[in-house]
Design a protein around this motif. Structure first.
Motif, mmCIF file in Angstrom:
data_model
loop_
_atom_site.group_PDB
_atom_site.id
_atom_site.type_symbol
_atom_site.label_atom_id
_atom_site.label_comp_id
_atom_site.label_asym_id
_atom_site.label_seq_id
_atom_site.Cartn_x
_atom_site.Cartn_y
_atom_site.Cartn_z
ATOM 1 N N THR A 50 0.945 -1.205 -0.010
ATOM 2 C CA THR A 50 -0.091 -0.171 -0.109
ATOM 3 C C THR A 50 0.791 1.218 0.149
ATOM 4 O O THR A 50 1.801 1.371 0.756
ATOM 5 N N ALA A 51 0.461 1.880 -0.785
ATOM 6 C CA ALA A 51 1.371 3.351 -1.056
ATOM 7 C C ALA A 51 0.618 4.703 -0.738
ATOM 8 O O ALA A 51 -0.509 4.723 -1.480
ATOM 9 N N TYR A 59 -3.065 3.923 -1.742
ATOM 10 C CA TYR A 59 -3.609 2.972 -2.720
ATOM 11 C C TYR A 59 -2.869 1.780 -2.697
ATOM 12 O O TYR A 59 -1.878 1.732 -2.702
ATOM 13 N N VAL A 61 -0.846 -1.228 -4.741
ATOM 14 C CA VAL A 61 0.157 -1.213 -5.664
ATOM 15 C C VAL A 61 0.377 -2.781 -5.818
ATOM 16 O O VAL A 61 0.913 -3.278 -4.888
ATOM 17 N N LEU A 63 3.389 -4.619 -8.321
ATOM 18 C CA LEU A 63 4.478 -4.538 -9.192
ATOM 19 C C LEU A 63 5.335 -5.911 -9.668
ATOM 20 O O LEU A 63 5.694 -6.569 -8.766
ATOM 21 N N MET A 84 8.997 2.245 -5.156
ATOM 22 C CA MET A 84 8.245 0.910 -4.254
ATOM 23 C C MET A 84 9.375 0.530 -3.354
ATOM 24 O O MET A 84 8.984 0.302 -1.904
#
Length: 221
Positions: A50-51, A59, A61, A63, A84
């Motif tokens: 969560t970023a 929000y 994420v 990756l 990240m």
């Protein structure tokens, strides 16, 4: 059908609150050796967290990243400016998944089409890696994860390159694996349908190496 193999408490990575399987529990495995084997075989992983980099609303994420494992630590890397890794370095909880597709399962009905797969989910908290020797070991593990044995014949990272790379490690203490094998699970009343059913094996195969300019045929690879 895959069942949970015997394991000792020392080799078990669960089940915990986040790794208890709620569907198809017979496919779940928490044995560390199975989890490690899938992580080692999967070419990439997906990292979820969560970023909220600018202080705004958080929000989720997810990756893709190349990963490597040394013992019970999973390593991720990138540039020091990688957003990240910057978030993970602050102690943000992380979820790492890795999946290998082994086959396409074709059933007589649409409902029972599936895939054969091996997957792992790891929950934990990332730790910044700042020890130079650990970074060198993780660098070699990443190269060998892509091509086994490659680290031994390539130049190791310089002190400058180590400073230009950020590593984080996720201790593998809570994880689960899930595996599906075999053919379709068709309904008994569908077995006489004139539809081909079975499974199609899937595997990744490397092509012929294409040498870079100036590379002699005799060079080790």
């Amino acid at each position: 059908m895959v069942t949970d193999p015997p394991s000792s408490p020392e080799s078990s990575l669960g089940p915990g609150a986040r790794t208890t399987l709620r569907r198809q529990r017979d496919r779940g495995i928490h044995d560390a050796s199975v989890v490690y084997a899938i992580l080692d075989a999967a070419p990439i992983c997906h990292v979820g967290f969560t970023a909220a980099p600018d202080g705004s609303e958080a929000y989720p994420v997810v990756l893709p990243m190349v990963h490597a494992r040394l013992g019970d630590r999973l390593y991720l890397h990138g540039a020091p400016a990688n957003a990240m890794l910057g978030v993970l370095a602050t102690g943000t909880p992380v979820c790492v998944t890795a999946t290998i597709v082994d086959g396409l399962v074709l059933a007589r009905s649409m409902f029972h089409h599936s895939m054969n797969f091996r997957c792992v989910t790891v929950f934990g908290t990332a730790e910044i890696v700042d020890d130079a020797d650990e970074i060198r070991a993780a660098s070699g593990a990443l190269v060998d994860h892509v091509v086994p044995g490659r680290a031994a014949i390539t130049r190791p990272p310089t002190a400058s390159e180590i400073r230009r790379t950020r590593f984080v490690a996720v201790p593998i203490v809570e994880a689960s694996a899930k595996i599906r094998t075999g053919g379709p699970n068709d309904e008994p009343e569908d077995l006489d349908l004139e539809v081909w059913a079975g499974h199609v094996p899937v595997s990744s195969v490397a092509g012929a190496p294409v040498p870079d300019a100036g590379v002699a045929v005799s060079y080790p690879r």
